[in-house]
Write a protein that holds these residues in place. Sequence first.
Motif, PDB file in Angstrom:
ATOM      1  N   ASN A 141       0.826  -1.208   0.000  1.00  0.00           N
ATOM      2  CA  ASN A 141       0.000   0.000   0.000  1.00  0.00           C
ATOM      3  C   ASN A 141       0.860   1.258   0.000  1.00  0.00           C
ATOM      4  O   ASN A 141       0.631   2.190  -0.794  1.00  0.00           O
ATOM      5  CB  ASN A 141      -0.920  -0.032   1.222  1.00  0.00           C
ATOM      6  CG  ASN A 141      -1.840   1.168   1.295  1.00  0.00           C
ATOM      7  OD1 ASN A 141      -1.428   2.252   1.708  1.00  0.00           O
ATOM      8  ND2 ASN A 141      -3.102   0.988   0.919  1.00  0.00           N
ATOM      9  N   CYS A 144       2.685   1.740  -3.384  1.00  0.00           N
ATOM     10  CA  CYS A 144       1.827   2.213  -4.467  1.00  0.00           C
ATOM     11  C   CYS A 144       1.411   3.663  -4.268  1.00  0.00           C
ATOM     12  O   CYS A 144       1.220   4.408  -5.236  1.00  0.00           O
ATOM     13  CB  CYS A 144       0.596   1.324  -4.588  1.00  0.00           C
ATOM     14  SG  CYS A 144       0.953  -0.358  -5.168  1.00  0.00           S
ATOM     15  N   ARG A 145       1.276   4.096  -3.040  1.00  0.00           N
ATOM     16  CA  ARG A 145       0.820   5.460  -2.759  1.00  0.00           C
ATOM     17  C   ARG A 145       1.940   6.491  -2.788  1.00  0.00           C
ATOM     18  O   ARG A 145       1.706   7.641  -3.178  1.00  0.00           O
ATOM     19  CB  ARG A 145       0.123   5.495  -1.401  1.00  0.00           C
ATOM     20  CG  ARG A 145      -1.220   4.774  -1.364  1.00  0.00           C
ATOM     21  CD  ARG A 145      -1.738   4.649   0.054  1.00  0.00           C
ATOM     22  NE  ARG A 145      -1.813   5.952   0.723  1.00  0.00           N
ATOM     23  CZ  ARG A 145      -1.828   6.121   2.045  1.00  0.00           C
ATOM     24  NH1 ARG A 145      -1.738   5.057   2.831  1.00  0.00           N
ATOM     25  NH2 ARG A 145      -1.910   7.313   2.566  1.00  0.00           N
ATOM     26  N   SER A 162      -3.278  -2.302 -10.496  1.00  0.00           N
ATOM     27  CA  SER A 162      -4.060  -1.223 -11.103  1.00  0.00           C
ATOM     28  C   SER A 162      -5.517  -1.316 -10.682  1.00  0.00           C
ATOM     29  O   SER A 162      -6.186  -0.298 -10.464  1.00  0.00           O
ATOM     30  CB  SER A 162      -3.942  -1.272 -12.629  1.00  0.00           C
ATOM     31  OG  SER A 162      -2.614  -1.025 -13.043  1.00  0.00           O
ATOM     32  N   TYR A 165      -5.469  -0.260  -6.837  1.00  0.00           N
ATOM     33  CA  TYR A 165      -5.033   1.113  -6.530  1.00  0.00           C
ATOM     34  C   TYR A 165      -5.270   2.000  -7.751  1.00  0.00           C
ATOM     35  O   TYR A 165      -4.342   2.534  -8.346  1.00  0.00           O
ATOM     36  CB  TYR A 165      -3.547   1.130  -6.148  1.00  0.00           C
ATOM     37  CG  TYR A 165      -3.215   0.308  -4.929  1.00  0.00           C
ATOM     38  CD1 TYR A 165      -3.378   0.834  -3.652  1.00  0.00           C
ATOM     39  CD2 TYR A 165      -2.751  -0.997  -5.056  1.00  0.00           C
ATOM     40  CE1 TYR A 165      -3.071   0.074  -2.524  1.00  0.00           C
ATOM     41  CE2 TYR A 165      -2.457  -1.768  -3.944  1.00  0.00           C
ATOM     42  CZ  TYR A 165      -2.620  -1.228  -2.686  1.00  0.00           C
ATOM     43  OH  TYR A 165      -2.316  -1.976  -1.578  1.00  0.00           O
ATOM     44  N   PRO A 166      -6.540   2.165  -8.150  1.00  0.00           N
ATOM     45  CA  PRO A 166      -6.833   2.853  -9.419  1.00  0.00           C
ATOM     46  C   PRO A 166      -6.438   4.330  -9.422  1.00  0.00           C
ATOM     47  O   PRO A 166      -6.232   4.904 -10.498  1.00  0.00           O
ATOM     48  CB  PRO A 166      -8.357   2.687  -9.561  1.00  0.00           C
ATOM     49  CG  PRO A 166      -8.850   2.465  -8.164  1.00  0.00           C
ATOM     50  CD  PRO A 166      -7.764   1.690  -7.476  1.00  0.00           C
ATOM     51  N   ARG A 167      -6.306   4.965  -8.261  1.00  0.00           N
ATOM     52  CA  ARG A 167      -5.952   6.382  -8.211  1.00  0.00           C
ATOM     53  C   ARG A 167      -4.497   6.640  -8.577  1.00  0.00           C
ATOM     54  O   ARG A 167      -4.115   7.782  -8.851  1.00  0.00           O
ATOM     55  CB  ARG A 167      -6.230   6.947  -6.820  1.00  0.00           C
ATOM     56  CG  ARG A 167      -7.694   6.954  -6.417  1.00  0.00           C
ATOM     57  CD  ARG A 167      -7.860   7.428  -4.993  1.00  0.00           C
ATOM     58  NE  ARG A 167      -7.276   8.747  -4.785  1.00  0.00           N
ATOM     59  CZ  ARG A 167      -7.148   9.338  -3.590  1.00  0.00           C
ATOM     60  NH1 ARG A 167      -7.566   8.693  -2.498  1.00  0.00           N
ATOM     61  NH2 ARG A 167      -6.614  10.520  -3.488  1.00  0.00           N
ATOM     62  N   HIS A 168      -3.678   5.585  -8.600  1.00  0.00           N
ATOM     63  CA  HIS A 168      -2.246   5.783  -8.784  1.00  0.00           C
ATOM     64  C   HIS A 168      -1.701   5.119 -10.045  1.00  0.00           C
ATOM     65  O   HIS A 168      -0.488   5.010 -10.207  1.00  0.00           O
ATOM     66  CB  HIS A 168      -1.502   5.233  -7.564  1.00  0.00           C
ATOM     67  CG  HIS A 168      -1.997   5.759  -6.252  1.00  0.00           C
ATOM     68  ND1 HIS A 168      -1.736   7.045  -5.811  1.00  0.00           N
ATOM     69  CD2 HIS A 168      -2.768   5.186  -5.291  1.00  0.00           C
ATOM     70  CE1 HIS A 168      -2.301   7.234  -4.634  1.00  0.00           C
ATOM     71  NE2 HIS A 168      -2.939   6.124  -4.298  1.00  0.00           N
ATOM     72  N   THR A 169      -2.578   4.737 -10.957  1.00  0.00           N
ATOM     73  CA  THR A 169      -2.142   3.947 -12.111  1.00  0.00           C
ATOM     74  C   THR A 169      -1.182   4.699 -13.033  1.00  0.00           C
ATOM     75  O   THR A 169      -0.420   4.066 -13.757  1.00  0.00           O
ATOM     76  CB  THR A 169      -3.354   3.476 -12.934  1.00  0.00           C
ATOM     77  OG1 THR A 169      -4.152   4.623 -13.281  1.00  0.00           O
ATOM     78  CG2 THR A 169      -4.203   2.500 -12.125  1.00  0.00           C
ATOM     79  N   ARG A 171       1.434   6.044 -12.346  1.00  0.00           N
ATOM     80  CA  ARG A 171       2.820   5.797 -11.926  1.00  0.00           C
ATOM     81  C   ARG A 171       3.186   4.315 -11.970  1.00  0.00           C
ATOM     82  O   ARG A 171       4.273   3.947 -11.534  1.00  0.00           O
ATOM     83  CB  ARG A 171       3.042   6.352 -10.517  1.00  0.00           C
ATOM     84  CG  ARG A 171       2.971   7.859 -10.460  1.00  0.00           C
ATOM     85  CD  ARG A 171       3.278   8.401  -9.062  1.00  0.00           C
ATOM     86  NE  ARG A 171       2.114   8.262  -8.175  1.00  0.00           N
ATOM     87  CZ  ARG A 171       2.032   7.375  -7.193  1.00  0.00           C
ATOM     88  NH1 ARG A 171       3.027   6.533  -6.979  1.00  0.00           N
ATOM     89  NH2 ARG A 171       0.963   7.309  -6.426  1.00  0.00           N
TER      90      ARG A 171
END
Length: 373
Positions: A141, A144-145, A162, A165-169, A171
């Motif tokens: 976590n 990814c963040r 993906s 953690y769709p908000r960070h795709t 990167r």
Amino acid sequence: MPRIAVVGLRGMTNVIGGIETHCRNLYPALASKRPDFDITIYQRNAYHHENASLPPNLTVRPIWAPKRRAAEAFLHTLFAILAASLNVRPRILHIHAIGPGLWTPLARLLGMRVIVTIHARDYDRPKWSWPIAAGLKLGENLSCRFANAVVCVSQAGLQDISARYPRHTARFHAIPHGLDPPLDPDGAGAGVFDELGVQPGRYLLAVGRFDRTKRFHDLVCARQALRKEAMPLVIVGSGVGDHEVFTDLVDDGVVLAGSRFGDELVQLYRNASLFIHPSQMEGFGLVVLEALNTGIPIALSDLPQHREFGLADHCYFKVGDIAAISKIMAHQHHAAFRPALSPSALMQFTHAGMVEKYEQLIEEIGFDEENRP
């Protein structure tokens, strides 16, 4: 000279494991290609061996860590990040695996730009208790963040994170492992056959760490069901904490070959009648790529990561299907399992391609003004 620090591996020399093999393949080649990169790899003191053949801009430094399975990677990564911050002051920190990824926020606070390579969902390994598994999930976590870039070693891995953690795709990246076909050993290492008591072309081969998730016990059970009808089974690997799981594997027709490297490993791959990999979880399956590069027949458990190699359907079997494994072992013509892949299909797994993609990512993260922390 841009400085890059690397953490998360056990050792660079004669250490079996996907991360360690990946690092041996990546960093010397990257350092040779980019002499303007100053790369420092922090490995655990217990696995340190001198290696005089490294490029001058690649340094390997041992850092002490306690020899305890649950704490070793966690504490070593912390010590390495602090040492790098004080001594090397890297522009980029490359972290391998989600356990070490727990320290991603700390590295960012210390001014480093961070790349995290996720090699597998390590919290799914049955050897971990629930508190350790929870810590590994937290590491994923935080990676990814907070990382500037997250690398997955397969498309299946990229799709997985993906989705979660769709908000960070933006990167997230997929960079598969890459290998070139090994050079012909020309007889070097051939003594391994006499040492193990097997004949070239007359044995089954499995390679990997002695970990429950590799399911080598399925291979042993499948071979035992065949008794003398099957070829000897050679298992190349060693244990890291789970060795006790395989103490009952020594049986007639089962050969535990220990860790093998260099020409000996190439000989074992090239002369196997069949390479078989029954794993229940993989981040990529680097030993499969090693086998592919030698052109031998291959049978794999049916995982999304294994499907990315594009073998024919009959080369896959359901995880844990001992009857199917026995049938494959007893097959009269293992050549039927030889991959018929076009050169273009293997181009996505080249060594040069992997090095180039990491080089581009380092330039993007390290030198793009928009990516400054």
